[in-house]
Design a protein around this motif. Structure first.
Motif, PDB file in Angstrom:
ATOM      1  N   ILE A   1       0.748  -1.256   0.232  1.00 30.21           N
ATOM      2  CA  ILE A   1       0.004  -0.015  -0.029  1.00 30.21           C
ATOM      3  C   ILE A   1       0.932   1.376   0.039  1.00 30.21           C
ATOM      4  N   ASP A   2       0.812   2.351  -1.121  1.00 31.78           N
ATOM      5  CA  ASP A   2       1.307   3.367  -1.016  1.00 31.78           C
ATOM      6  C   ASP A   2       0.282   4.437  -0.310  1.00 31.78           C
ATOM      7  N   ASN A   3       0.661   5.133   0.892  1.00 28.90           N
ATOM      8  CA  ASN A   3      -0.239   5.788   1.752  1.00 28.90           C
ATOM      9  C   ASN A   3      -0.669   7.116   0.982  1.00 28.90           C
ATOM     10  N   LYS A   4       0.390   7.635   0.156  1.00 24.54           N
ATOM     11  CA  LYS A   4       0.084   8.831  -0.498  1.00 24.54           C
ATOM     12  C   LYS A   4      -1.293   8.466  -1.475  1.00 24.54           C
ATOM     13  N   LYS A   5      -1.033   7.418  -2.195  1.00 20.98           N
ATOM     14  CA  LYS A   5      -2.045   7.086  -3.240  1.00 20.98           C
ATOM     15  C   LYS A   5      -3.216   6.648  -2.813  1.00 20.98           C
ATOM     16  N   PHE A   6      -3.337   5.959  -1.527  1.00 22.35           N
ATOM     17  CA  PHE A   6      -4.505   5.628  -0.779  1.00 22.35           C
ATOM     18  C   PHE A   6      -5.171   6.768  -0.247  1.00 22.35           C
TER      19      PHE A   6
ATOM     20  N   CYS B   1     -10.241 -13.355   2.132  1.00 20.21           N
ATOM     21  CA  CYS B   1     -10.451 -13.292   0.631  1.00 20.21           C
ATOM     22  C   CYS B   1     -11.706 -12.268   0.551  1.00 20.21           C
ATOM     23  N   PRO B   2     -12.118 -11.949  -0.532  1.00 22.16           N
ATOM     24  CA  PRO B   2     -13.290 -11.016  -0.809  1.00 22.16           C
ATOM     25  C   PRO B   2     -14.403 -11.840  -1.212  1.00 22.16           C
ATOM     26  N   PHE B   3     -14.463 -13.313  -0.932  1.00 20.71           N
ATOM     27  CA  PHE B   3     -15.674 -14.121  -1.063  1.00 20.71           C
ATOM     28  C   PHE B   3     -16.145 -14.638   0.148  1.00 20.71           C
ATOM     29  N   GLY B   4     -17.623 -14.878   0.005  1.00 16.81           N
ATOM     30  CA  GLY B   4     -18.445 -15.310   1.313  1.00 16.81           C
ATOM     31  C   GLY B   4     -17.970 -14.549   2.583  1.00 16.81           C
ATOM     32  N   LEU B   5     -18.298 -13.300   2.501  1.00 24.19           N
ATOM     33  CA  LEU B   5     -17.939 -12.356   3.661  1.00 24.19           C
ATOM     34  C   LEU B   5     -19.123 -12.469   4.494  1.00 24.19           C
ATOM     35  N   LYS B   6     -18.963 -12.275   5.830  1.00 25.73           N
ATOM     36  CA  LYS B   6     -20.016 -12.292   7.133  1.00 25.73           C
ATOM     37  C   LYS B   6     -20.677 -11.281   6.670  1.00 25.73           C
ATOM     38  N   ASN B   7     -20.218  -9.819   6.372  1.00 20.00           N
ATOM     39  CA  ASN B   7     -20.864  -8.604   6.280  1.00 20.00           C
ATOM     40  C   ASN B   7     -20.798  -8.158   5.185  1.00 20.00           C
ATOM     41  N   GLU B   8     -21.482  -7.247   4.677  1.00 13.70           N
ATOM     42  CA  GLU B   8     -21.250  -6.283   3.132  1.00 13.70           C
ATOM     43  C   GLU B   8     -20.163  -5.561   3.392  1.00 13.70           C
ATOM     44  N   ILE B   9     -19.440  -5.878   2.626  1.00 10.66           N
ATOM     45  CA  ILE B   9     -18.030  -4.841   2.715  1.00 10.66           C
ATOM     46  C   ILE B   9     -17.705  -4.506   1.267  1.00 10.66           C
ATOM     47  N   ASP B  10     -17.146  -3.094   1.082  1.00  4.31           N
ATOM     48  CA  ASP B  10     -16.810  -2.479  -0.240  1.00  4.31           C
ATOM     49  C   ASP B  10     -15.618  -3.354  -0.513  1.00  4.31           C
ATOM     50  N   VAL B  11     -15.417  -3.738  -1.770  1.00  2.00           N
ATOM     51  CA  VAL B  11     -14.034  -4.585  -2.121  1.00  2.00           C
ATOM     52  C   VAL B  11     -13.562  -3.666  -3.478  1.00  2.00           C
ATOM     53  N   TYR B  12     -12.157  -3.403  -3.381  1.00  2.00           N
ATOM     54  CA  TYR B  12     -11.708  -2.638  -4.628  1.00  2.00           C
ATOM     55  C   TYR B  12     -10.608  -3.675  -4.897  1.00  2.00           C
ATOM     56  N   LEU B  13     -10.144  -3.528  -6.192  1.00  2.00           N
ATOM     57  CA  LEU B  13      -8.977  -4.406  -6.820  1.00  2.00           C
ATOM     58  C   LEU B  13      -7.985  -3.408  -7.168  1.00  2.00           C
ATOM     59  N   ASP B  14      -6.919  -3.876  -6.746  1.00  2.00           N
ATOM     60  CA  ASP B  14      -5.565  -2.951  -7.081  1.00  2.00           C
ATOM     61  C   ASP B  14      -5.263  -3.263  -8.662  1.00  2.00           C
ATOM     62  N   GLN B  15      -4.714  -2.225  -9.469  1.00  2.00           N
ATOM     63  CA  GLN B  15      -4.226  -2.390 -10.751  1.00  2.00           C
ATOM     64  C   GLN B  15      -2.889  -3.398 -10.708  1.00  2.00           C
ATOM     65  N   SER B  16      -2.293  -3.690  -9.781  1.00  2.00           N
ATOM     66  CA  SER B  16      -1.254  -4.547  -9.543  1.00  2.00           C
ATOM     67  C   SER B  16      -1.454  -5.974 -10.038  1.00  2.00           C
ATOM     68  N   MET B  17      -2.635  -6.235  -9.920  1.00  2.00           N
ATOM     69  CA  MET B  17      -3.044  -7.756 -10.571  1.00  2.00           C
ATOM     70  C   MET B  17      -3.200  -7.823 -11.961  1.00  2.00           C
TER      71      MET B  17
ATOM     72  N   VAL C   1      -3.780   1.997  -5.720  1.00  2.00           N
ATOM     73  CA  VAL C   1      -3.227   2.406  -4.499  1.00  2.00           C
ATOM     74  C   VAL C   1      -2.012   1.738  -3.895  1.00  2.00           C
ATOM     75  N   CYS C   2      -1.278   0.970  -4.723  1.00  2.00           N
ATOM     76  CA  CYS C   2      -0.069   0.280  -4.429  1.00  2.00           C
ATOM     77  C   CYS C   2       1.251   0.898  -4.856  1.00  2.00           C
ATOM     78  N   LYS C   3       2.307   0.268  -4.368  1.00  2.00           N
ATOM     79  CA  LYS C   3       3.499   0.432  -4.828  1.00  2.00           C
ATOM     80  C   LYS C   3       4.611  -0.716  -4.764  1.00  2.00           C
ATOM     81  N   GLY C   4       5.762  -0.603  -5.554  1.00  2.00           N
ATOM     82  CA  GLY C   4       6.500  -1.712  -5.262  1.00  2.00           C
ATOM     83  C   GLY C   4       6.412  -2.525  -6.480  1.00  2.00           C
ATOM     84  N   TRP C   5       5.261  -3.058  -6.836  1.00  2.00           N
ATOM     85  CA  TRP C   5       5.030  -3.931  -7.953  1.00  2.00           C
ATOM     86  C   TRP C   5       5.649  -3.624  -9.313  1.00  2.00           C
ATOM     87  N   GLU C   6       5.521  -2.301  -9.605  1.00  2.00           N
ATOM     88  CA  GLU C   6       6.211  -1.769 -10.888  1.00  2.00           C
ATOM     89  C   GLU C   6       7.654  -2.029 -11.039  1.00  2.00           C
TER      90      GLU C   6
END
Length: 172
Positions: free
Chosen positions: A67-72, A100-116, A152-157
Motif C-alpha cells: 500500500i502506498d499511503n499517499k495514493k491511498f 478473501c473477498p468471497f463469502g463475507l460475513k458482512n457486506e463490505i466494499d471491495v476494491y481491486l488494485d491495478q497491480s493484479m 493504491v499500491c507501490k513496489g510492484w512496478e
C-alpha cells in the motif's frame, strides 16, 4: 467455518470444487507461493482497512504490491488504517491468513488494485490459512462484487521492470 462460506459463495459460478486445500500453510504470500508453485506476485492478497465511517473495506492486490499511503489518501480521502486481526475476523468472517473477498460475513466494499492486471490468473485465499483458487482477474472482479479498479499500491512496478529485464537478458 469460513472456507465453507467461500465454497457456498463460489457455487453461484459452479467453482466451489475448484477450491484447493493444502496440507501446508498458505497463510502468507510466500507460503502460498511456495505451496502452489508460483511467484509471490501471483498470490492475490486481501488487505483489510477501516473506512472513513469506521466500516471495513477490502483491497485485493498482487502479492508483491505494498500500500502506498499517499495514493491511498488521494483515492479515498483519508489515511490508511488496517483492521486488527480481531476486527478482520469480526467483519469478514475470515481469520488473517485466509482473508478473501468471497463469502463475507458482512457486506463490505471491495476494491481491486491495478497491480493484479499484469497476470492472466492469480490465486486468492479461500477463507482458511491452507486454501486457494486460481481465478482470472475478471473472475476475481465478478466473484468479489468489486466496486472497481484502483491504483493504491507501490513496489510492484519495479518488480515488473526487473522481470522484463530478466526475460530480455535470457533472450539475448
Amino acid at each position: 467455518m469460513s472456507i465453507e462460506s467461500v465454497k457456498a459463495h463460489l457455487k453461484q459460478w459452479n467453482r466451489e470444487k475448484d477450491v484447493m486445500e493444502f496440507d501446508a500453510s498458505s497463510a502468507t504470500v510466500q507460503q502460498a507461493a511456495d505451496t502452489i508453485g508460483v511467484i509471490p506476485a501471483r498470490i492475490a492478497k486481501t488487505l483489510s482497512f477501516k473506512g472513513e465511517d469506521g466500516t471495513a473495506m477490502l483491497i485485493v492486490a498482487a502479492g508483491d504490491a505494498k500500500i502506498d499511503n499517499k495514493k491511498f489518501r488521494q483515492q479515498f480521502g483519508f489515511k490508511a488504517k488496517m483492521l486488527s486481526p480481531e476486527e478482520v475476523l469480526e467483519q469478514t468472517g475470515h481469520a488473517v491468513g485466509g482473508v478473501c473477498p468471497f463469502g463475507l460475513k458482512n457486506e463490505i466494499d471491495v476494491y481491486l488494485d491495478q497491480s493484479m492486471k499484469r497476470f492472466q490468473t492469480l490465486f486468492p485465499a479461500c477463507g482458511s490459512s491452507n486454501s486457494a483458487i486460481e481465478l482470472t482477474v475478471d473472475e476475481i472482479y465478478e466473484y468479489s462484487n468489486a466496486k472497481g479498479w484502483i491504483d493504491v499500491c507501490k513496489g510492484w512496478e519495479e518488480e515488473e521492470c526487473n522481470e522484463k529485464e530478466a526475460v530480455k537478458s535470457r533472450l539475448s
